[in-house]
Write a protein that holds these residues in place. Structure first.
Motif, short mmCIF file in Angstrom:
data_model
loop_
_atom_site.label_atom_id
_atom_site.label_comp_id
_atom_site.label_asym_id
_atom_site.label_seq_id
_atom_site.Cartn_x
_atom_site.Cartn_y
_atom_site.Cartn_z
N LYS A 23 34.47 60.60 41.80
CA LYS A 23 35.78 60.03 42.14
C LYS A 23 35.66 58.68 42.82
O LYS A 23 36.58 57.87 42.78
CB LYS A 23 36.55 61.01 43.04
N LEU A 25 33.14 56.54 42.10
CA LEU A 25 32.17 55.79 41.27
C LEU A 25 30.79 55.75 41.94
O LEU A 25 30.12 54.72 41.93
CB LEU A 25 32.69 54.37 40.99
N LYS A 59 30.07 56.23 33.72
CA LYS A 59 30.91 55.11 34.16
C LYS A 59 30.26 54.27 35.26
O LYS A 59 30.51 53.07 35.37
CB LYS A 59 32.27 55.63 34.64
N GLY A 64 28.36 50.52 44.56
CA GLY A 64 28.04 49.83 45.81
C GLY A 64 27.98 50.74 47.00
O GLY A 64 28.22 51.95 46.88
N ASP A 66 29.54 52.25 50.36
CA ASP A 66 30.92 52.73 50.49
C ASP A 66 31.72 51.76 51.35
O ASP A 66 31.55 51.69 52.57
CB ASP A 66 30.92 54.15 51.10
N ILE A 67 32.60 51.00 50.70
CA ILE A 67 33.34 49.94 51.39
C ILE A 67 34.29 50.54 52.44
O ILE A 67 34.44 50.01 53.53
CB ILE A 67 34.15 49.09 50.39
N ILE A 84 20.85 48.83 57.39
CA ILE A 84 20.76 50.06 56.65
C ILE A 84 19.70 51.05 57.19
O ILE A 84 18.78 50.59 57.87
CB ILE A 84 20.45 49.77 55.19
N TRP A 88 17.79 54.49 52.89
CA TRP A 88 18.02 53.49 51.84
C TRP A 88 16.69 53.01 51.27
O TRP A 88 16.55 52.82 50.07
CB TRP A 88 18.77 52.29 52.41
N TYR A 105 28.67 50.77 36.00
CA TYR A 105 28.54 49.82 37.10
C TYR A 105 27.31 50.07 37.97
O TYR A 105 27.08 51.19 38.43
CB TYR A 105 29.77 49.89 38.01
N GLU A 112 21.27 47.04 44.06
CA GLU A 112 20.10 46.96 44.94
C GLU A 112 19.26 48.24 44.82
O GLU A 112 18.02 48.19 44.79
CB GLU A 112 20.55 46.76 46.39
N PRO A 131 28.60 41.73 44.10
CA PRO A 131 29.92 41.15 44.39
C PRO A 131 30.28 41.12 45.87
O PRO A 131 31.44 40.88 46.22
CB PRO A 131 30.86 42.10 43.62
N GLU A 132 29.29 41.34 46.76
CA GLU A 132 29.60 41.43 48.19
C GLU A 132 30.36 40.22 48.70
O GLU A 132 31.21 40.31 49.58
CB GLU A 132 28.29 41.59 49.00
N GLY A 140 22.82 43.51 51.47
CA GLY A 140 22.09 43.87 52.69
C GLY A 140 20.95 44.84 52.45
O GLY A 140 20.28 45.26 53.38
N1 CO8 Z 1 33.19 51.92 48.00
C1 CO8 Z 1 34.14 52.85 48.17
N2 CO8 Z 1 34.94 53.28 47.17
C2 CO8 Z 1 34.79 52.73 45.96
C3 CO8 Z 1 33.80 51.75 45.70
C4 CO8 Z 1 32.97 51.34 46.79
N3 CO8 Z 1 31.98 50.44 46.65
N4 CO8 Z 1 33.89 51.39 44.40
C5 CO8 Z 1 34.89 52.13 43.85
N5 CO8 Z 1 35.40 52.94 44.78
C6 CO8 Z 1 36.50 53.91 44.61
C7 CO8 Z 1 37.84 53.21 44.52
O1 CO8 Z 1 38.35 52.91 45.81
C8 CO8 Z 1 38.67 54.25 43.80
O2 CO8 Z 1 39.03 55.25 44.72
P1 CO8 Z 1 40.56 55.79 44.79
O3 CO8 Z 1 40.75 56.46 43.45
O4 CO8 Z 1 40.55 56.73 45.94
O5 CO8 Z 1 41.41 54.59 44.96
C9 CO8 Z 1 37.66 54.88 42.84
O6 CO8 Z 1 36.37 54.57 43.37
C10 CO8 Z 1 37.73 54.31 41.44
O7 CO8 Z 1 37.62 52.91 41.54
P2 CO8 Z 1 38.66 51.88 40.83
O8 CO8 Z 1 40.01 52.50 40.74
O9 CO8 Z 1 38.55 50.58 41.54
O10 CO8 Z 1 38.01 51.83 39.37
P3 CO8 Z 1 38.11 50.63 38.34
O11 CO8 Z 1 37.54 51.17 37.07
O12 CO8 Z 1 39.48 50.07 38.30
O13 CO8 Z 1 37.14 49.47 38.90
C11 CO8 Z 1 35.12 48.61 39.90
C12 CO8 Z 1 35.77 49.68 39.00
C13 CO8 Z 1 35.23 47.22 39.26
C14 CO8 Z 1 33.65 48.98 40.05
C15 CO8 Z 1 35.82 48.61 41.28
O14 CO8 Z 1 35.89 49.95 41.77
C16 CO8 Z 1 35.13 47.78 42.33
O15 CO8 Z 1 35.24 46.57 42.31
N6 CO8 Z 1 34.40 48.43 43.27
C17 CO8 Z 1 33.76 47.75 44.36
C18 CO8 Z 1 32.52 47.01 43.91
C19 CO8 Z 1 31.87 46.30 45.07
O16 CO8 Z 1 32.42 45.39 45.65
N7 CO8 Z 1 30.64 46.73 45.44
C20 CO8 Z 1 29.91 46.16 46.52
C21 CO8 Z 1 30.15 46.95 47.76
S1 CO8 Z 1 29.42 46.18 49.20
C22 CO8 Z 1 27.81 46.65 49.12
O17 CO8 Z 1 27.38 47.37 48.26
C23 CO8 Z 1 26.96 46.11 50.22
C24 CO8 Z 1 25.57 46.69 50.12
C25 CO8 Z 1 24.89 46.36 51.39
C26 CO8 Z 1 23.61 47.14 51.56
C27 CO8 Z 1 23.85 48.56 51.83
C28 CO8 Z 1 23.79 48.83 53.27
C29 CO8 Z 1 24.04 50.27 53.57
#
Ligand code: CO8
Length: 258
Positions: A23, A25, A59, A64, A66-67, A84, A88, A105, A112, A131-132, A140
């Motif tokens: 749920k 991703l 899918k 990434g 968890d934002i 981290i 990790w 994705y 990373e 995409p951070e 990170g």
């Molecule tokens: N964190 C938390 N929840 C997420 C994340 C994420 N990274 N990605 C997706 N989800 C959740 C969405 O919030 C959504 O939840 P809900 O249904 O409750 O709203 C569900 O997953 C499905 O996602 P979407 O509806 O957005 O699905 P789409 O098919 O429309 O889009 C994408 C898919 C393009 C992948 C989109 O979800 C997206 O852009 N996700 C974020 C990608 C991103 O920015 N990743 C980088 C995160 S920052 C990071 O990784 C820093 C790493 C640092 C090192 C680690 C240290 C611990």
């Protein structure tokens, strides 16, 4: 052992870990990372396991870190607790080979994590990116370093500065992934490859892995010397003798991991 956010199972001599938070991703929340670390520890300690495959869903390998979990944290918290966590890094530090089987994705921490593995097999729908920058932070968990080593400065810099996502074709062309396979064959292909590795002499496999990794840490001369000594070391193993004897006798080797 039962986990909440991952599945871990043995497929013969291969340990298969599937990230399983569909749920979200497969967003890499702390409990998931803790479970991943625990599963890796179990496979590392299991002498029946010779190679590990890390995969996600069709899918998303992982979208990434968890934002939502990170959004409320502040500097003193992440700095003091050295976010981290060691878990990790466990993928990168694992001594047994780890293959990433990536579909969908692999973004941010997901990209990373894939790059911490020894190599990546990509499904034709795989997408890689850091995409951070678009959410106000930077990679990170090694993204700026491993991506640059994998694809060179131009592409790594563009991806880290703009968040541009690379498709599977570009990832293969750029050297980020070893090959692309049809989505339906991804797991089968990764498991077959892992099984080949798992049937080889495990100490020799570990020496080969350590030697390749040395290339990222040393000068050429030091790396070549490290390799030479590891090569010499294989001559202390019964498996080395068995491998060469089997070749001369036109039979399959029977490695005993000693
Ligand atoms: N964190 C938390 N929840 C997420 C994340 C994420 N990274 N990605 C997706 N989800 C959740 C969405 O919030 C959504 O939840 P809900 O249904 O409750 O709203 C569900 O997953 C499905 O996602 P979407 O509806 O957005 O699905 P789409 O098919 O429309 O889009 C994408 C898919 C393009 C992948 C989109 O979800 C997206 O852009 N996700 C974020 C990608 C991103 O920015 N990743 C980088 C995160 S920052 C990071 O990784 C820093 C790493 C640092 C090192 C680690 C240290 C611990």
């Amino acid at each position: 052992m039962a986990y909440e956010h991952i599945l871990a199972e043995k497929k013969g001599r291969v340990g298969l870990i599937t990230l399983n938070r569909p749920k979200a991703l497969n967003a890499l929340c702390t409990p998931l990372i803790d479970e991943l670390g625990a599963a890796l520890d179990v496979f590392e300690a299991d002498s029946e396991i010779g190679c590990i495959v890390l995969t996600g869903s069709e899918k998303a390998f992982a979208a990434g870190a968890d934002i939502k979990e990170m959004s409320e944290r502040d500097f003193i918290d992440v700095y003091s607790n050295d976010f981290i966590t060691d878990d990790w890094e466990k993928v990168a530090k694992c001594r047994k080979p780890v293959i990433a089987a990536v579909a969908g994705y692999a973004l941010g921490g997901g990209c990373e994590m894939a790059m911490m593995c020894d190599f990546i097999i990509a499904a034709d729908n795989a997408k890689f990116g850091q995409p951070e920058i678009t959410i106000g932070t930077i990679p990170g968990a090694g993204g700026t370093q491993r991506l640059t080593r994998a694809v060179g400065k131009a592409k790594a810099m563009e991806m880290c500065l703009t968040g541009r996502i690379m498709d599977a074709e570009e990832a293969e062309r750029s050297g980020l992934v070893t090959r692309i396979v049809p989505l339906d064959n991804l797991l089968e292909n990764a498991l077959e490859t892992a099984d080949k590795i798992a049937k080889l002499s495990q100490p020799v496999v570990m020496m080969a892995k350590e030697s390749v990794n040395k290339a990222f840490e040393t000068t050429l001369a030091e790396g070549v010397m490290f390799e030479r000594r590891a090569f010499h070391t294989t001559f202390a193993l019964e498996d080395r003798k068995e491998g060469m004897s089997a070749f001369a006798e036109k039979r399959q080797p029977n490695f005993q991991n000693k």
